[in-house]
Design an enzyme around this catalytic site. Structure first.
Site, PDB file in Angstrom:
ATOM      1  N   TYR A  58       0.851  -1.187   0.000  1.00  0.00           N
ATOM      2  CA  TYR A  58       0.000   0.000   0.000  1.00  0.00           C
ATOM      3  C   TYR A  58       0.886   1.236   0.000  1.00  0.00           C
ATOM      4  O   TYR A  58       1.606   1.516   0.952  1.00  0.00           O
ATOM      5  CB  TYR A  58      -0.914   0.034   1.219  1.00  0.00           C
ATOM      6  CG  TYR A  58      -1.893  -1.116   1.319  1.00  0.00           C
ATOM      7  CD1 TYR A  58      -2.291  -1.841   0.207  1.00  0.00           C
ATOM      8  CD2 TYR A  58      -2.430  -1.477   2.552  1.00  0.00           C
ATOM      9  CE1 TYR A  58      -3.193  -2.891   0.311  1.00  0.00           C
ATOM     10  CE2 TYR A  58      -3.338  -2.519   2.669  1.00  0.00           C
ATOM     11  CZ  TYR A  58      -3.706  -3.230   1.557  1.00  0.00           C
ATOM     12  OH  TYR A  58      -4.594  -4.265   1.687  1.00  0.00           O
ATOM     13  N   SER A 209     -13.254  -4.738   2.347  1.00  0.00           N
ATOM     14  CA  SER A 209     -14.332  -4.072   1.592  1.00  0.00           C
ATOM     15  C   SER A 209     -15.722  -4.529   2.041  1.00  0.00           C
ATOM     16  O   SER A 209     -16.583  -4.827   1.206  1.00  0.00           O
ATOM     17  CB  SER A 209     -14.157  -4.312   0.085  1.00  0.00           C
ATOM     18  OG  SER A 209     -12.944  -3.777  -0.374  1.00  0.00           O
ATOM     19  N   GLY A 214     -17.547   1.354  -0.183  1.00  0.00           N
ATOM     20  CA  GLY A 214     -18.305   2.572   0.088  1.00  0.00           C
ATOM     21  C   GLY A 214     -19.685   2.595  -0.535  1.00  0.00           C
ATOM     22  O   GLY A 214     -20.539   3.388  -0.128  1.00  0.00           O
TER      23      GLY A 214
END
Length: 321
Positions: A58, A209, A214
């Site tokens: 990341y 997730s 989202g």
């Protein structure tokens, strides 16, 4: 927050953790604020969201540095998890763009030492293989990772995005404490085989997730709602036609939320939590308000009717990647 154990032998963690990827990688580049992310990480510990999940890729590397900064002076309050096995360059076809798999023993041996330096710690509580490298037998990769456990650099090992067959092969080398895979109301593949196997084996399951990147929180009605240069803009489910079709899922989540005085995100997370006693979702956020909402999902008890309605939701339009 109520707690569970990370695998059958612990350690104890809050049932909602914190995924840190979006703080430096893939999502909303213009909205990143390291100081705000540090505040979110420390507040997560205060709220009992003690499982902190990052990865060397990341950024790359900057996420571990940020997490290390946030945990300086607070390391004993966190159950710290990181990963190795993805490197920049190319595409895996099943991850963020620009990444390839590297499970060579010499790579993972170097990766743990580099991660520890960036994180500013002498060990991680959970070290995970980010993806199995098809060019390297998983037994070889996991065997090299087990050397880190023997050396005290990692306390437990986990896997990410694997099949039951791959879990079994890794288990032949070293105990598997956790499996991390995508699981949410619009990605339910793991419910068929992987999650039941984890339950049977006492392996913790860490859904990434869990809010559908989202979407299930009701944040995106069209592609125009995505931040500029956001990785999600290239995903099939975030194209306008798919987003419009998938709004039906969000509407049901909103209806359930209204019955409980909760947010859609809390309902989506509560559904994930209902999938098993050692299911620990790791929603990502860099906003204190959303962190506190996510943590609040641990106290939300969905009824049998709620769960039946949510279980009956159709599959989403569009592939994951």
């Amino acid at each position: 927050m109520r707690t569970t154990t990370l695998g059958s032998k612990g350690p104890e963690v809050g049932v909602v953790g914190l995924g840190c990827m979006g703080m430096t990688h893939a999502y909303d580049p213009a909205g990143r604020d390291d100081d705000a992310s540090v505040a979110v990480l420390r507040r997560a510990l205060d709220l009992g969201a003690t499982l902190i999940d990052t990865s060397d890729v990341y950024g790359p590397f900057t996420n571990e540095e940020l997490v290390g900064r946030a945990l300086s002076g607070h390391r004993d309050r966190a159950v710290l998890a990181t990963k190795a096995g993805l490197v920049t360059g190319g595409s895996t076809g099943g991850s963020a763009p620009g990444l390839t798999r590297n499970g060579r023993p010499e790579h993972v041996r170097q990766a743990i030492d580099a991660s520890l330096r960036r994180l500013g710690t002498d060990h991680v509580d959970l070290w995970q293989l980010h993806r199995v490298d098809p060019e390297v037998p998983v037994e070889e990769t996991f065997g090299a990772m087990a050397e880190a456990v023997a050396a005290g650099k990692a306390l437990q090992l986990g896997l990410s995005e694997v099949s039951v067959a791959e879990i079994r092969r890794a288990q032949s080398v070293h105990p598997v404490a956790s499996v991390q895979s995508e699981l949410s109301l619009w990605t339910r593949d793991a419910l068929a085989e992987v999650l039941p196997y984890c339950v049977d084996q006492g392996i913790a399951f860490l859904p990434f997730s869990p809010l559908g990147r989202g979407f299930l929180a009701g944040r995106f009605g069209s592609a125009a709602d995505l931040p500029a240069d956001d990785w999600r803009a290239g995903l099939p489910r975030f194209q306008d036609e798919a987003l419009r079709a998938n709004q039906a899922l969000v509407e049901t989540v909103r209806e359930v939320a209204g019955r409980h005085g909760a947010t859609p995100a809390q309902v989506a997370l509560a559904w994930v939590l209902a999938q098993g006693p050692r299911v620990v979702p790791i929603p990502g956020t860099k906003t204190l308000r959303y962190l506190e909402q996510n943590v609040g999902a641990a106290a939300l008890e969905l009824t049998a009717q709620d769960l039946a309605e949510l279980d009956a939701l159709p599959a989403p339009v569009g592939g994951r990647y």
